[in-house]
Design a protein around this motif. Structure first.
Motif, PDB file in Angstrom:
ATOM      1  N   PRO A   1      90.060 -14.566  86.312  1.00  0.00           N
ATOM      2  CA  PRO A   1      89.453 -13.454  86.752  1.00  0.00           C
ATOM      3  C   PRO A   1      88.870 -12.706  88.093  1.00  0.00           C
ATOM      4  O   PRO A   1      88.844 -14.140  89.190  1.00  0.00           O
ATOM      5  CB  PRO A   1      88.274 -14.178  86.375  1.00  0.00           C
ATOM      6  CG  PRO A   1      88.395 -15.519  85.427  1.00  0.00           C
ATOM      7  CD  PRO A   1      89.259 -15.684  85.485  1.00  0.00           C
TER       8      PRO A   1
ATOM      9  N   SER B   1      86.690  -9.878  88.659  1.00  0.00           N
ATOM     10  CA  SER B   1      85.447  -9.121  88.959  1.00  0.00           C
ATOM     11  C   SER B   1      84.488  -9.316  87.698  1.00  0.00           C
ATOM     12  O   SER B   1      85.710  -9.926  86.577  1.00  0.00           O
ATOM     13  CB  SER B   1      86.013  -7.951  89.167  1.00  0.00           C
ATOM     14  OG  SER B   1      86.449  -7.313  89.543  1.00  0.00           O
ATOM     15  N   ASP B   2      83.750  -9.571  88.285  1.00  0.00           N
ATOM     16  CA  ASP B   2      82.777  -9.628  87.145  1.00  0.00           C
ATOM     17  C   ASP B   2      82.539  -7.696  86.358  1.00  0.00           C
ATOM     18  O   ASP B   2      82.172  -7.314  87.215  1.00  0.00           O
ATOM     19  CB  ASP B   2      81.444  -9.456  86.518  1.00  0.00           C
ATOM     20  CG  ASP B   2      81.078 -11.591  86.992  1.00  0.00           C
ATOM     21  OD1 ASP B   2      81.723 -12.505  86.177  1.00  0.00           O
ATOM     22  OD2 ASP B   2      80.084 -12.459  87.785  1.00  0.00           O
ATOM     23  N   TRP B   3      82.272  -7.341  85.405  1.00  0.00           N
ATOM     24  CA  TRP B   3      82.239  -6.089  84.892  1.00  0.00           C
ATOM     25  C   TRP B   3      80.825  -5.573  84.433  1.00  0.00           C
ATOM     26  O   TRP B   3      80.647  -5.693  83.215  1.00  0.00           O
ATOM     27  CB  TRP B   3      83.131  -5.700  83.806  1.00  0.00           C
ATOM     28  CG  TRP B   3      83.295  -4.119  83.117  1.00  0.00           C
ATOM     29  CD1 TRP B   3      82.482  -3.450  84.138  1.00  0.00           C
ATOM     30  CD2 TRP B   3      84.422  -3.900  82.652  1.00  0.00           C
ATOM     31  NE1 TRP B   3      83.583  -2.137  83.565  1.00  0.00           N
ATOM     32  CE2 TRP B   3      84.248  -2.897  82.868  1.00  0.00           C
ATOM     33  CE3 TRP B   3      86.003  -4.592  82.426  1.00  0.00           C
ATOM     34  CZ2 TRP B   3      85.375  -1.823  83.013  1.00  0.00           C
ATOM     35  CZ3 TRP B   3      87.092  -3.176  82.025  1.00  0.00           C
ATOM     36  CH2 TRP B   3      86.596  -1.512  82.272  1.00  0.00           C
ATOM     37  N   PRO B   4      80.339  -5.996  85.461  1.00  0.00           N
ATOM     38  CA  PRO B   4      78.273  -4.959  85.408  1.00  0.00           C
ATOM     39  C   PRO B   4      78.542  -4.305  84.025  1.00  0.00           C
ATOM     40  O   PRO B   4      79.177  -3.161  83.995  1.00  0.00           O
ATOM     41  CB  PRO B   4      78.349  -4.327  86.475  1.00  0.00           C
ATOM     42  CG  PRO B   4      79.277  -5.096  87.178  1.00  0.00           C
ATOM     43  CD  PRO B   4      80.841  -4.987  86.797  1.00  0.00           C
TER      44      PRO B   4
ATOM     45  N   SER C   1      79.828  -7.358  79.978  1.00  0.00           N
ATOM     46  CA  SER C   1      79.703  -8.431  79.390  1.00  0.00           C
ATOM     47  C   SER C   1      81.094  -9.491  79.222  1.00  0.00           C
ATOM     48  O   SER C   1      81.350 -10.003  77.789  1.00  0.00           O
ATOM     49  CB  SER C   1      79.412  -8.281  78.191  1.00  0.00           C
ATOM     50  OG  SER C   1      77.459  -8.329  78.108  1.00  0.00           O
ATOM     51  N   LYS C   2      81.672  -9.239  80.476  1.00  0.00           N
ATOM     52  CA  LYS C   2      83.461  -9.628  81.187  1.00  0.00           C
ATOM     53  C   LYS C   2      83.946  -9.559  81.694  1.00  0.00           C
ATOM     54  O   LYS C   2      83.337  -9.193  82.614  1.00  0.00           O
ATOM     55  CB  LYS C   2      84.428  -8.551  79.490  1.00  0.00           C
ATOM     56  CG  LYS C   2      84.478  -6.728  79.907  1.00  0.00           C
ATOM     57  CD  LYS C   2      85.096  -6.189  79.102  1.00  0.00           C
ATOM     58  CE  LYS C   2      85.129  -4.929  79.213  1.00  0.00           C
ATOM     59  NZ  LYS C   2      86.257  -4.233  78.852  1.00  0.00           N
ATOM     60  N   ARG C   3      85.179  -9.951  82.208  1.00  0.00           N
ATOM     61  CA  ARG C   3      85.270  -9.988  83.320  1.00  0.00           C
ATOM     62  C   ARG C   3      86.599  -9.336  83.566  1.00  0.00           C
ATOM     63  O   ARG C   3      87.627  -8.914  82.050  1.00  0.00           O
ATOM     64  CB  ARG C   3      86.017 -11.226  83.196  1.00  0.00           C
ATOM     65  CG  ARG C   3      84.551 -12.029  83.878  1.00  0.00           C
ATOM     66  CD  ARG C   3      84.513 -14.051  84.534  1.00  0.00           C
ATOM     67  NE  ARG C   3      85.631 -14.912  83.152  1.00  0.00           N
ATOM     68  CZ  ARG C   3      85.760 -15.952  82.773  1.00  0.00           C
ATOM     69  NH1 ARG C   3      85.378 -16.895  83.999  1.00  0.00           N
ATOM     70  NH2 ARG C   3      86.448 -15.824  81.568  1.00  0.00           N
ATOM     71  N   TYR C   4      87.959  -9.093  84.317  1.00  0.00           N
ATOM     72  CA  TYR C   4      88.892  -8.698  84.918  1.00  0.00           C
ATOM     73  C   TYR C   4      89.121  -9.142  85.094  1.00  0.00           C
ATOM     74  O   TYR C   4      89.097  -9.775  86.665  1.00  0.00           O
ATOM     75  CB  TYR C   4      88.876  -7.156  85.278  1.00  0.00           C
ATOM     76  CG  TYR C   4      89.927  -6.081  84.834  1.00  0.00           C
ATOM     77  CD1 TYR C   4      89.622  -5.785  83.654  1.00  0.00           C
ATOM     78  CD2 TYR C   4      90.769  -5.823  85.553  1.00  0.00           C
ATOM     79  CE1 TYR C   4      91.140  -4.488  82.735  1.00  0.00           C
ATOM     80  CE2 TYR C   4      92.001  -5.134  85.172  1.00  0.00           C
ATOM     81  CZ  TYR C   4      92.192  -4.327  83.902  1.00  0.00           C
ATOM     82  OH  TYR C   4      92.819  -3.382  83.572  1.00  0.00           O
TER      83      TYR C   4
ATOM     84  N   GLU D   1      83.919 -13.480  78.681  1.00  0.00           N
ATOM     85  CA  GLU D   1      83.321 -13.630  79.974  1.00  0.00           C
ATOM     86  C   GLU D   1      82.755 -15.320  80.359  1.00  0.00           C
ATOM     87  O   GLU D   1      82.386 -15.513  81.386  1.00  0.00           O
ATOM     88  CB  GLU D   1      81.177 -12.813  79.946  1.00  0.00           C
ATOM     89  CG  GLU D   1      80.252 -13.415  78.603  1.00  0.00           C
ATOM     90  CD  GLU D   1      79.508 -13.126  78.093  1.00  0.00           C
ATOM     91  OE1 GLU D   1      78.787 -12.816  79.243  1.00  0.00           O
ATOM     92  OE2 GLU D   1      79.340 -12.542  77.373  1.00  0.00           O
ATOM     93  N   THR D   2      83.729 -16.169  79.333  1.00  0.00           N
ATOM     94  CA  THR D   2      83.252 -17.468  79.331  1.00  0.00           C
ATOM     95  C   THR D   2      84.680 -18.532  78.970  1.00  0.00           C
ATOM     96  O   THR D   2      84.933 -18.980  79.455  1.00  0.00           O
ATOM     97  CB  THR D   2      81.759 -18.207  78.546  1.00  0.00           C
ATOM     98  OG1 THR D   2      81.873 -18.214  77.429  1.00  0.00           O
ATOM     99  CG2 THR D   2      80.545 -17.437  79.504  1.00  0.00           C
TER     100      THR D   2
END
Length: 334
Positions: free
Chosen positions: A264, A266-269, A272-275, A283-284
């Motif tokens: 991961p 970045s969080d993706w505002p 509810s996921k990441r990149y 996200e988890t």
């Protein structure tokens, strides 16, 4: 398996799904089924071997092509875009690197800003679509977009950045981008039915893309005639299953490079996921996926490496894939 098929049949029937669904667990295929028509005018059915456009799913292949060039030493994550672009695209900040582009943290202006679109079917290219047949020709639409933020400042999904990566890959290797993807991703993964196809000369085993659930209008005027780094490759559900197996076996790039790509960044505002680098991330958990959405195209392929579960949905109308993919997430716990 029957319960799974019945559940997907129900969603497909309720939503008018047209496409292919495939679920694999380990080495076993639990479900593979085609629905609806590949060509509505001529009543040609989709089959499990039909090729579908996967839109932004292509970004994962672009990222792997770049990582392959990094592995051989032709590029590095800290290579600047400017060092390959020269005088082209002068509005791109000189500090933007390959890593910034892969992670959607470059801050460059986007030729196709999806956040500004209310309906993907309304988007019109700034130049005639037939003029976008080589990656170099995309310079005409990539140019003239002001910087949005400083490099690394924030995450912002960016289509143009992946076309810039395709340009960088071509210029670093001296090989056309479409050929690079074939050699460095499709061939080692055994994806024999995956390729960039011209929308105005699709072969008989490729599905036409439609704008609505049941209308006759296709997407031929909405998208570049031949895709590049941000989208436009065609694939099959079977090839996409083979892709995940090859990726995590280290057959495309070494496993340590794969681990770097699915780490991961970045969080993706709001999503509810990441990149990571070219890949969507849960996200988890360690679930990873590729997805794509364009006029006449919707696609999602999800892989859970811990449980060896893969599910892929490819559809040939704009919103077709999402209800089926969401239901699969619920049923399979991905």
């Amino acid at each position: 398996m029957r319960l799974l098929e019945d559940a997907i049949d129900s969603v497909a029937r309720d939503t008018g799904f047209t496409g292919v669904v495939r679920v694999d667990r380990g080495d076993a295929t639990e479900l593979v089924k085609a629905y609806g028509l590949a060509d509505r005018a001529h009543s040609i059915d989709n089959t499990i071997d039909t090729r579908f456009a996967i839109a932004s799913g292509t970004k994962g292949f672009t990222a792997l092509t770049i990582m392959s060039l990094i592995e051989e030493g032709s590029l590095a994550l800290d290579t600047t875009a400017r060092s390959l672009l020269g005088d082209d695209l002068p509005l791109i900040d000189d500090a933007v690197t390959v890593e910034h582009l892969l992670a959607h943290r470059s801050g460059i202006g986007d030729y196709l800003d999806e956040s500004a679109l209310d309906d993907k079917n309304d988007y019109v290219m700034a130049v005639p679509v037939q003029e976008l047949a080589t990656t170099e020709q995309y310079l005409a639409v990539l140019d003239g977009h002001d910087t949005v933020s400083a490099p690394e400042e924030r995450f912002a999904y960016n289509n143009g950045g992946f076309v810039v990566l395709a340009l960088i890959a071509e210029r670093a290797s001296g090989v056309p981008f479409h050929e690079l993807v074939r050699r460095r991703v499709c061939d080692p993964a055994g994806m024999t039915d995956t390729a960039f196809l011209r929308s105005d000369e699709l072969p008989g085993d490729a599905a036409l893309g439609y704008l609505t659930v049941d209308g006759p209008r296709t997407n031929i005027f909405h998208l570049p005639v031949l895709g590049s780094g941000d989208g436009g490759i065609y694939s099959t559900a079977g090839d996409l299953s083979a892709f995940w197996t090859a990726l995590f076996a280290g057959r495309i790039v070494p496993s340590d490079r794969v681990a770097e790509m699915v780490r991961p960044r970045s969080d993706w505002p709001g999503e509810s996921k990441r990149y990571g680098l070219g890949f969507h991330l849960h996200e988890t958990t360690d679930v990873v996926w590729l997805e794509g959405s364009d006029a006449g195209v919707s696609f999602c392929s999800v892989h859970d490496p811990t449980r060896s579960i893969t599910h892929t949905v490819v559809a040939n109308w704009t919103d077709g894939a999402w209800p089926v993919s969401i239901r699969l997430d619920e049923l399979l716990g991905t």
